[in-house]
Scaffold this motif. Structure first.
Motif, PDB file in Angstrom:
ATOM      1  N   LEU A 125      33.829 -25.414  24.138  1.00  0.00           N
ATOM      2  CA  LEU A 125      34.786 -24.278  24.286  1.00  0.00           C
ATOM      3  C   LEU A 125      35.377 -23.429  22.943  1.00  0.00           C
ATOM      4  CD1 LEU A 125      36.153 -25.537  27.715  1.00  0.00           C
ATOM      5  CD2 LEU A 125      34.434 -23.913  27.195  1.00  0.00           C
ATOM      6  N   ASP A 126      35.741 -22.454  23.066  1.00  0.00           N
ATOM      7  CA  ASP A 126      36.530 -21.655  22.004  1.00  0.00           C
ATOM      8  C   ASP A 126      37.668 -22.154  21.455  1.00  0.00           C
ATOM      9  OD1 ASP A 126      34.461 -19.637  22.678  1.00  0.00           O
ATOM     10  OD2 ASP A 126      35.704 -18.671  24.193  1.00  0.00           O
ATOM     11  N   TYR A 127      37.779 -22.197  20.217  1.00  0.00           N
ATOM     12  CA  TYR A 127      38.944 -22.487  19.533  1.00  0.00           C
ATOM     13  C   TYR A 127      39.243 -21.660  18.084  1.00  0.00           C
ATOM     14  CZ  TYR A 127      36.202 -25.792  16.885  1.00  0.00           C
ATOM     15  OH  TYR A 127      34.994 -26.437  16.037  1.00  0.00           O
ATOM     16  N   ILE A 128      40.361 -21.843  17.619  1.00  0.00           N
ATOM     17  CA  ILE A 128      40.888 -21.246  16.572  1.00  0.00           C
ATOM     18  C   ILE A 128      41.058 -22.351  15.715  1.00  0.00           C
ATOM     19  CG2 ILE A 128      42.904 -19.700  15.529  1.00  0.00           C
ATOM     20  CD1 ILE A 128      43.166 -18.538  18.231  1.00  0.00           C
ATOM     21  N   VAL A 129      40.649 -22.094  14.264  1.00  0.00           N
ATOM     22  CA  VAL A 129      41.112 -22.949  13.190  1.00  0.00           C
ATOM     23  C   VAL A 129      41.895 -22.580  12.340  1.00  0.00           C
ATOM     24  CG1 VAL A 129      40.219 -24.207  11.165  1.00  0.00           C
ATOM     25  CG2 VAL A 129      38.951 -24.376  13.484  1.00  0.00           C
ATOM     26  N   ALA A 188      37.928 -18.064  14.360  1.00  0.00           N
ATOM     27  CA  ALA A 188      37.880 -18.387  16.010  1.00  0.00           C
ATOM     28  C   ALA A 188      36.391 -18.200  16.497  1.00  0.00           C
ATOM     29  CB  ALA A 188      39.182 -17.489  16.693  1.00  0.00           C
ATOM     30  N   SER A 189      36.145 -18.942  17.267  1.00  0.00           N
ATOM     31  CA  SER A 189      34.865 -18.665  18.219  1.00  0.00           C
ATOM     32  C   SER A 189      35.473 -18.262  19.362  1.00  0.00           C
ATOM     33  CB  SER A 189      34.269 -19.955  18.247  1.00  0.00           C
ATOM     34  OG  SER A 189      34.904 -20.925  18.848  1.00  0.00           O
ATOM     35  N   VAL A 240      38.657 -25.889   1.876  1.00  0.00           N
ATOM     36  CA  VAL A 240      39.370 -25.435   2.859  1.00  0.00           C
ATOM     37  C   VAL A 240      40.142 -26.392   3.579  1.00  0.00           C
ATOM     38  CG1 VAL A 240      39.189 -24.363   5.050  1.00  0.00           C
ATOM     39  CG2 VAL A 240      37.779 -23.557   3.173  1.00  0.00           C
ATOM     40  N   HIS A 241      41.720 -26.262   3.674  1.00  0.00           N
ATOM     41  CA  HIS A 241      42.594 -27.258   4.269  1.00  0.00           C
ATOM     42  C   HIS A 241      42.812 -26.884   5.548  1.00  0.00           C
ATOM     43  CE1 HIS A 241      42.939 -29.247   0.529  1.00  0.00           C
ATOM     44  NE2 HIS A 241      42.951 -28.035  -0.115  1.00  0.00           N
ATOM     45  N   ILE A 242      42.300 -27.547   6.711  1.00  0.00           N
ATOM     46  CA  ILE A 242      42.370 -27.478   7.977  1.00  0.00           C
ATOM     47  C   ILE A 242      43.804 -28.169   8.315  1.00  0.00           C
ATOM     48  CG2 ILE A 242      41.410 -27.834  10.293  1.00  0.00           C
ATOM     49  CD1 ILE A 242      39.064 -26.454   8.845  1.00  0.00           C
ATOM     50  N   HIS A 243      44.566 -27.089   9.204  1.00  0.00           N
ATOM     51  CA  HIS A 243      45.809 -27.726   9.564  1.00  0.00           C
ATOM     52  C   HIS A 243      45.924 -27.852  11.125  1.00  0.00           C
ATOM     53  CE1 HIS A 243      47.507 -26.595   5.609  1.00  0.00           C
ATOM     54  NE2 HIS A 243      46.932 -25.643   5.592  1.00  0.00           N
ATOM     55  N   GLU A 244      45.002 -27.158  11.786  1.00  0.00           N
ATOM     56  CA  GLU A 244      45.148 -27.135  13.438  1.00  0.00           C
ATOM     57  C   GLU A 244      43.989 -26.414  14.219  1.00  0.00           C
ATOM     58  OE1 GLU A 244      48.949 -25.309  15.035  1.00  0.00           O
ATOM     59  OE2 GLU A 244      48.128 -25.809  16.837  1.00  0.00           O
ATOM     60  N   ARG A 245      43.664 -27.124  15.199  1.00  0.00           N
ATOM     61  CA  ARG A 245      42.459 -26.500  15.920  1.00  0.00           C
ATOM     62  C   ARG A 245      43.345 -26.133  17.332  1.00  0.00           C
ATOM     63  NH1 ARG A 245      40.281 -30.281  13.071  1.00  0.00           N
ATOM     64  NH2 ARG A 245      38.562 -30.046  12.019  1.00  0.00           N
ATOM     65  N   HIS A 255      30.614 -23.456  13.952  1.00  0.00           N
ATOM     66  CA  HIS A 255      31.820 -23.569  14.377  1.00  0.00           C
ATOM     67  C   HIS A 255      32.830 -23.205  13.589  1.00  0.00           C
ATOM     68  CE1 HIS A 255      29.948 -27.631  15.887  1.00  0.00           C
ATOM     69  NE2 HIS A 255      29.991 -26.643  16.672  1.00  0.00           N
ATOM     70  N   PRO A 256      34.223 -22.713  13.972  1.00  0.00           N
ATOM     71  CA  PRO A 256      35.055 -21.969  13.179  1.00  0.00           C
ATOM     72  C   PRO A 256      35.360 -22.597  11.755  1.00  0.00           C
ATOM     73  CG  PRO A 256      35.833 -22.186  15.276  1.00  0.00           C
ATOM     74  CD  PRO A 256      34.605 -22.897  15.380  1.00  0.00           C
ATOM     75  N   GLU A 257      35.092 -24.092  11.828  1.00  0.00           N
ATOM     76  CA  GLU A 257      35.307 -24.887  10.510  1.00  0.00           C
ATOM     77  C   GLU A 257      34.316 -24.375   9.388  1.00  0.00           C
ATOM     78  OE1 GLU A 257      35.409 -26.147  13.445  1.00  0.00           O
ATOM     79  OE2 GLU A 257      36.942 -27.734  13.811  1.00  0.00           O
ATOM     80  N   GLN A 258      32.964 -24.313   9.954  1.00  0.00           N
ATOM     81  CA  GLN A 258      31.803 -24.076   9.298  1.00  0.00           C
ATOM     82  C   GLN A 258      31.827 -22.828   8.818  1.00  0.00           C
ATOM     83  OE1 GLN A 258      29.472 -25.515  12.621  1.00  0.00           O
ATOM     84  NE2 GLN A 258      28.275 -26.834  10.843  1.00  0.00           N
ATOM     85  N   ILE A 259      32.458 -21.845   9.602  1.00  0.00           N
ATOM     86  CA  ILE A 259      32.613 -20.324   9.129  1.00  0.00           C
ATOM     87  C   ILE A 259      33.532 -20.292   8.058  1.00  0.00           C
ATOM     88  CG2 ILE A 259      33.490 -18.215  10.046  1.00  0.00           C
ATOM     89  CD1 ILE A 259      32.250 -18.895  12.821  1.00  0.00           C
TER      90      ILE A 259
END
Ligand code: ZN
Length: 292
Positions: A2-6, A20-21, A225-230, A211-215
């Motif tokens: 499903l869709d999510y924002i990173v 986001a996807s 890239v430091h990911i904080h939240e999905r 995925h948004p992370e890969q984007i």
């Protein structure tokens, strides 16, 4: 999936980057609003950016976006919140044009090249932030870039894209917002400008299954890239029978009496999600009682 924002930061926290996807979210909007391809792209880009902006809010804060151009769509209205819920509609959903010279859905023609983009953020306790800028492009992403620079004074790069299948369903949708945070130095600005110029099309990246992370990683190349939240994002409306009843109560006793005597009931449709609510004579009578 499903869709999510990173939500992430890059360049030692000097740059904020959200991606986001939104393929399922935009498909849900398309089904509910019965938008045709060009209208789907315009609404989809707006909803995606609204979702990303909503993710920048906190707690119960909400925002409302209005794109009021002079094109055949009339206006695009969207709102979102910090929980990843978005909803929205266009005044005239049955708008479709041949692809433009770049082979893309001609959003500019549907939106129009003149008009206003306005944003209202409801920050709780009767505190509002409002911003309004003229439409500078009609392609939506550029208009939001202009909005951030001029209304919020935040240098930003905004991208949002929607690809539509031949049967008009949504094939791929997504977007990003990249913002320079206070303290970012010239070197970072120059690097970022170069990267933004070579960014691939966001809708193509989503279609290819990124995925948004890969984007985000593709956008920034070697840079960590430091990911904080999905945060999951979906199309969700706030309407309910109770809200519709309250709206009908607001029309006053005379109006309700007329609905009972002439129409023997009432029907109301939510603009945002096209849900139809029916009220029987008995239900209208109990509303009348509440009012007396
Ligand atoms: Zn609704």
């Amino acid at each position: 999936m499903l869709d999510y924002i990173v939500k992430s930061t890059v360049y030692d926290g000097m740059v904020r980057a959200y991606a986001a996807s939104t393929t399922y979210t935009i498909e849900e909007a398309r089904k509910r609003q019965d938008t045709w391809a060009t209208a789907t792209a315009a609404l989809g880009r707006t909803l995606t950016i609204t979702g990303l902006m909503g993710a920048m809010l906190k707690g119960e804060d909400t925002l409302t976006v209005k794109v009021e151009g002079n094109g055949p769509l009339g206006a695009i209205i969207a709102d979102g919140n910090a929980k990843g819920n978005v909803r929205g509609y266009v005044i005239q959903p049955h708008v479709d044009f041949p692809l433009n010279e770049q082979g893309k859905l001609d959003v500019r023609r549907a939106v129009g090249e003149e008009g206003t983009l306005s944003i209202v953020k409801d920050l709780g306790l009767k505190e509002y932030f409002t911003g309004q800028v003229p439409i500078v492009s009609g392609e939506i992403s550029e208009d939001f870039t202009y909005y951030f620079a001029n209304s919020e004074q935040i240098p930003s790069a905004v991208g949002a894209g929607v690809l539509v299948n031949p049967d008009h369903s949504v094939l791929a949708a997504g977007g990003f917002i990249i913002q320079l945070l206070p303290g970012a130095d010239e070197e970072i600005v120059t690097k970022l400008e170069k990267q933004v110029e070579t960014f691939p099309q966001i809708s193509t990246l989503i279609r290819e299954g990124n995925h948004p992370e890969q984007i985000l990683q593709k956008l920034f190349g070697e840079e960590p890239v430091h990911i904080h939240e999905r945060l999951p994002i979906h199309f969700q409306c706030k309407c309910s029978k109770e809200r519709i009843e309250n709206a009908i109560k607001g029309l006053g006793k005379e109006e309700i009496k007329e609905m009972i005597e002439q129409d023997h009931g009432a029907e109301a449709t939510c603009h945002f999600c096209n849900e139809v609510y029916h009220l029987t004579e008995t239900e209208l009578e109990s509303l009348l009682k509440d009012l007396s």
